[in-house]
Design a protein around this motif. Structure first.
Motif, short mmCIF file in Angstrom:
data_model
loop_
_atom_site.label_atom_id
_atom_site.label_comp_id
_atom_site.label_asym_id
_atom_site.label_seq_id
_atom_site.Cartn_x
_atom_site.Cartn_y
_atom_site.Cartn_z
N SER A 80 -41.35 11.29 -40.46
CA SER A 80 -41.22 10.70 -41.79
C SER A 80 -40.45 9.38 -41.73
O SER A 80 -40.85 8.39 -42.35
N ASP A 81 -39.35 9.38 -40.96
CA ASP A 81 -38.56 8.14 -40.82
C ASP A 81 -39.37 7.03 -40.16
O ASP A 81 -39.30 5.86 -40.55
N ALA A 82 -40.17 7.40 -39.14
CA ALA A 82 -40.99 6.41 -38.44
C ALA A 82 -42.04 5.83 -39.38
O ALA A 82 -42.31 4.62 -39.37
N LYS A 88 -44.03 1.36 -42.67
CA LYS A 88 -44.45 0.85 -43.98
C LYS A 88 -43.58 -0.32 -44.41
O LYS A 88 -44.08 -1.34 -44.92
N ALA A 89 -42.26 -0.18 -44.20
CA ALA A 89 -41.33 -1.26 -44.57
C ALA A 89 -41.61 -2.52 -43.77
O ALA A 89 -41.57 -3.64 -44.29
N ALA A 90 -41.93 -2.35 -42.46
CA ALA A 90 -42.24 -3.50 -41.61
C ALA A 90 -43.52 -4.19 -42.08
O ALA A 90 -43.61 -5.42 -42.08
N ALA A 91 -44.51 -3.38 -42.49
CA ALA A 91 -45.78 -3.95 -42.97
C ALA A 91 -45.57 -4.73 -44.26
O ALA A 91 -46.11 -5.82 -44.45
N VAL A 92 -44.74 -4.18 -45.15
CA VAL A 92 -44.44 -4.86 -46.42
C VAL A 92 -43.72 -6.18 -46.15
O VAL A 92 -44.01 -7.21 -46.75
#
Length: 238
Positions: free
Chosen positions: A87-89, A94-98
């Motif tokens: 889940s953390d990964a 997702k945060a990196a993609a955003v």
């Protein structure tokens, strides 16, 4: 048991730690149960005498059932940790993609803004470029702007006065009778300059033609500055 009776340290445990504590408690309970009930116990109708021998509890590690429960708890604990890590990964990805998308949008906007500024600057530069009329007044003014940039002295009055005397303002004027014409190098243009002199004093950035008004004026003014200090000092044939 009320919430207030639970030790504070237990209330602060995270999900993984709580799962571990529950597993250990289950193993201990199972071991205690198995140690207290013999395998061949039968129902008795009469009370049994209590032995004076000390009670020996079976080891949890030695009971097969306890081992099975312990293994199950460990497996559940491991699975929970794996799920949390996954889940953390996923959240990090997702945060990196955003973030990457936001940076790309920001770069695109910056590039567009820079292009717009360049266009506006070019437009302002073009609007500041003077437009000279295609007549004697315009030729003299354009020549003066070039002369100023090149450091060639001269004034509007000095140029105009000599042009009128030499050619009456005709850029195609040609002297075909004086000594220069006899020698094959006739005086040409607004300030009646001969080709050898024009070639020697031609000002870069202007057409290489004696008949071009601006090229003729600037070359003649350049020659006059070299010989007389300025075209303003010329009051006759030079």
């Amino acid at each position: 048991m009320s919430v207030s009776s639970v030790p504070r340290r237990l209330r602060r445990l995270n999900k993984t730690q709580k799962l571990s504590v529950a597993g250990i408690s289950a193993v201990a309970a199972a071991a205690l149960s198995l140690s207290l009930v013999p395998g061949n116990a039968e129902a008795e109708t009469e009370p049994q005498a209590i032995s004076s021998e000390p009670v020996v509890f079976a080891s949890a590690a030695g009971a097969p059932q306890a081992k099975t429960i312990q293994a199950s708890v460990i497996e559940q604990h491991s699975t929970a940790e794996q799920l949390i890590k996954a889940s953390d990964a996923a959240k990090a990805k997702k945060a990196a993609a955003v973030k990457e998308k936001a940076e790309a949008v920001s770069k695109a906007k910056a590039k567009k803004a820079a292009a717009k500024r360049d266009t506006q600057a070019a437009s302002r530069s073009e609007s500041r470029t003077p437009v000279f009329s295609n007549n004697l007044d315009g030729w003299i003014k354009e020549s003066l702007s070039i002369m100023k940039a090149k450091g060639i002295p001269g004034t509007y009055d000095g140029l105009h006065r000599n042009i009128i005397r030499e050619s009456s303002g005709n850029p195609n004027a040609l002297n075909d009778w004086d000594v220069n014409a006899v020698n094959g190098v006739p005086s040409i243009g607004l300030l009646q300059i001969i080709k050898p002199t024009f070639d020697a004093y031609h000002v870069g950035g202007t057409p290489h033609s004696q008949y071009d008004p601006v090229a003729n004026i600037t070359a003649s003014a350049n020659y006059a500055a070299d010989k007389y200090g300025s075209i303003d000092n010329v009051n006759s044939a030079y």
